[in-house]
Design a protein around this motif. Sequence first.
Motif, short mmCIF file in Angstrom:
data_model
loop_
_atom_site.label_atom_id
_atom_site.label_comp_id
_atom_site.label_asym_id
_atom_site.label_seq_id
_atom_site.Cartn_x
_atom_site.Cartn_y
_atom_site.Cartn_z
N LYS A 40 -36.29 23.06 -50.51
CA LYS A 40 -35.43 24.17 -50.91
C LYS A 40 -33.98 23.71 -50.91
CE LYS A 40 -34.25 28.94 -49.57
NZ LYS A 40 -32.79 28.70 -49.45
N GLY A 41 -33.23 24.19 -51.88
CA GLY A 41 -31.81 23.85 -51.93
C GLY A 41 -31.04 24.50 -50.80
N ARG B 279 -9.60 36.74 -57.19
CA ARG B 279 -9.04 35.45 -56.76
C ARG B 279 -9.60 34.99 -55.42
NH1 ARG B 279 -7.37 32.83 -60.68
NH2 ARG B 279 -6.10 31.55 -59.27
N SER B 280 -10.26 35.87 -54.69
CA SER B 280 -10.80 35.49 -53.37
C SER B 280 -12.22 36.05 -53.22
CB SER B 280 -9.91 36.01 -52.25
OG SER B 280 -9.81 37.42 -52.31
N PRO B 281 -13.17 35.47 -53.95
CA PRO B 281 -14.56 35.95 -53.83
C PRO B 281 -15.11 35.71 -52.43
CG PRO B 281 -14.48 33.91 -55.08
CD PRO B 281 -13.07 34.33 -54.88
N LYS B 282 -15.77 36.69 -51.90
CA LYS B 282 -16.28 36.62 -50.54
C LYS B 282 -17.82 36.60 -50.52
CE LYS B 282 -12.22 38.92 -48.61
NZ LYS B 282 -11.48 38.84 -49.92
N PHE B 283 -18.38 35.89 -51.47
CA PHE B 283 -19.84 35.75 -51.52
C PHE B 283 -20.19 34.40 -52.14
CE2 PHE B 283 -18.33 38.14 -55.20
CZ PHE B 283 -18.82 37.40 -56.27
N ALA B 284 -21.36 33.93 -51.82
CA ALA B 284 -21.91 32.68 -52.36
C ALA B 284 -23.41 32.87 -52.55
CB ALA B 284 -21.63 31.51 -51.41
N THR B 285 -24.05 31.96 -53.24
CA THR B 285 -25.48 32.08 -53.50
C THR B 285 -26.28 31.17 -52.57
OG1 THR B 285 -25.44 30.33 -55.18
CG2 THR B 285 -25.10 32.60 -55.93
N ARG B 286 -27.51 31.57 -52.32
CA ARG B 286 -28.42 30.74 -51.53
C ARG B 286 -29.09 29.71 -52.45
NH1 ARG B 286 -28.94 32.66 -46.47
NH2 ARG B 286 -28.51 34.89 -46.12
N GLY B 287 -29.64 28.70 -51.82
CA GLY B 287 -30.31 27.67 -52.60
C GLY B 287 -31.61 28.16 -53.22
N HIS B 288 -31.99 27.53 -54.32
CA HIS B 288 -33.23 27.88 -55.00
C HIS B 288 -34.43 27.28 -54.28
CE1 HIS B 288 -30.77 28.29 -58.99
NE2 HIS B 288 -30.51 29.25 -58.13
N GLU B 289 -35.55 27.97 -54.39
CA GLU B 289 -36.79 27.43 -53.84
C GLU B 289 -37.22 26.20 -54.66
OE1 GLU B 289 -38.64 28.20 -51.30
OE2 GLU B 289 -37.64 30.02 -50.59
N GLY B 290 -37.85 25.24 -53.97
CA GLY B 290 -38.39 24.08 -54.66
C GLY B 290 -39.62 24.43 -55.48
N GLU B 291 -39.93 23.58 -56.42
CA GLU B 291 -41.09 23.82 -57.27
C GLU B 291 -42.36 23.75 -56.44
OE1 GLU B 291 -42.86 22.19 -61.55
OE2 GLU B 291 -41.35 21.05 -60.45
N ARG B 292 -43.30 24.65 -56.74
CA ARG B 292 -44.58 24.70 -56.03
C ARG B 292 -45.72 24.41 -57.00
NH1 ARG B 292 -44.10 30.11 -52.14
NH2 ARG B 292 -41.91 29.84 -51.55
N VAL B 293 -46.56 23.45 -56.64
CA VAL B 293 -47.71 23.10 -57.47
C VAL B 293 -48.92 22.91 -56.55
CG1 VAL B 293 -46.34 22.00 -59.28
CG2 VAL B 293 -47.17 20.63 -57.37
N THR B 294 -50.08 23.16 -57.11
CA THR B 294 -51.33 22.91 -56.41
C THR B 294 -52.12 21.89 -57.21
OG1 THR B 294 -51.34 25.18 -55.59
CG2 THR B 294 -53.40 23.95 -55.42
#
Length: 578
Positions: A83-84, A293-308
Amino acid sequence: MTKSLAGFRLFQRSPQCTRAFSQSATSFFTLGHVHYEEQRRSPEKYTPEEVEAFRRRRKTEWKRRQRGQTFLDHVIVSIRAGKGGDGCAAFHREKFKPFGPPSGGNGGRGGDVYLLPTSELTTLSSITTKIRGENGQHGQGTWQNGRAGEPLIVKVPLGTVVRELPRDDPRRAKDEWEAEAESLEGLDPTEKMEKMRERRWVHYPQYQEANVERDSFKDAETELYKTERQRKYASWKRLHENPIQLDLEKAETLERPVDAPLGTKHQDWLGHLVATGGAGGLGNPHFTSQVNRSPKFATRGHEGERVTLALELKILADIGLVGIPNAGKSTLLRALTGGRAKTEIAGYAFTTLNPVVGIVRVAEDGTFEGSLSDNAVHDETLIEDQQERERMERGEYANALTRNQLSSEKIETADSTVRPGYYFDLYEKFRFTIADNPGLILRASENVGLGHSFLRSMERSLALVYVVDLSGPSPWEELSILREELEKYQPGMSAKARMVIANKADLLAGDGDAAAVEEAKEKLKKVQEFVREEMVLPDGRVMDVVPTSAKFSQNLTKVVKFMQGYVEEARERLERES
């Protein structure tokens, strides 16, 4: 408490409890191995043939796991890339600058997952069913980006076939969107929105409620969901149009260009990429605009690819031995390899539960290493072990020479210049591999006995060799059964057969009686006539028939000569086709 426990035990002994447990166990085990569409039926609708087929498969796996053997040739693995890392919502602070600009760093990218074929492994038993890549680290203040996750390299043996399970397969693990949808079931719309935002956003302390009301946050949220829809569509499209299909039959390496500048780093080959790590989250400087000019939020990392993935190992052997149980295949392999192949020999059926591969080394004059071994008689494993213990108890090894001393003594006293072991390297001109497979019985193509668990491993053999017991009542019937079962399992598979080894010829006319010798010749002649008339290959060729005694290493030079010719012919054909 005592009364309730006694009542529970009484219920355990009751016929109702036994019947309920039996039905639930049958439903559980049956549902795990029946097609996805059949799983929707109630357990009572399964036919007795389906239940019996599953029980045979379970018994087969139990046989192959007994006596501590860990060979595994088929496994379902769930792979999840790293995960990122989350982005950081921070502001720069230093002396005389109490209100600095946004300084949150981006999160690191998640680690990818690779499959690397290697000759070091011979089984899939070392591969775990759940593989997780390394997560990326979170971003930090003062514009510090998080470190990316290290790539995860999963080593698999050569001959592994990799297939990605389709979406409708019940064994397939859920992807990130399906897992999220399952976790949100039963919640009202407000709670769902809160949970979804919690998974996607990082807020500066005490500013979460204020951020949600800002137009800049709503625009960023709309853009984030749009990007997610694109990722989801791309993932589903790849699964339907280009699923993972790999045939890892050889090890590959990246060669460094000869004209590369000095000091250029050489990148080792990591293998085949099967799952891509998730992208890292964005820090709050990414959302700076003329309006905010002063954003007070950020994004979480993306989930990694899932394969079976379904990993299936097909043994890469040049020659595959095919025969009924107790035909002498294990003894033959030990005789051809000079005892180097560790196979168990015993007088009962299904001694060999898993394929065993040995190497035959041949000199230019046709001499093979097994013919130079001092241990010319290959008896049952238990008998050899007992004889070894008796020699140790008598103290025969107290003054015995070491391996190096024995080798030096052979150099001084041997008349021939060709010797087994290390010295054979000087004279070796050709080598090929032989696979000793478990015994094949009637209806093996229907998964009776050890069934598909070893028929699958012989698909890659360049040539097949039938091994029959010449001392048996009707070896020609054994040949007919072997050919029919190979054809039922895979049409055209019997066309790979090149030779019939009539083993255990020493048991016929062993005392030298003239009548017994004549009877043995007639029996061998009948086998040859059956092969010539009933087992002609599709190209019109007739298989060679060679009588042998693997126990006493008799007539094996002729066998090795024929096998070498088959392998050379097959390798030349593969080179022309490639």
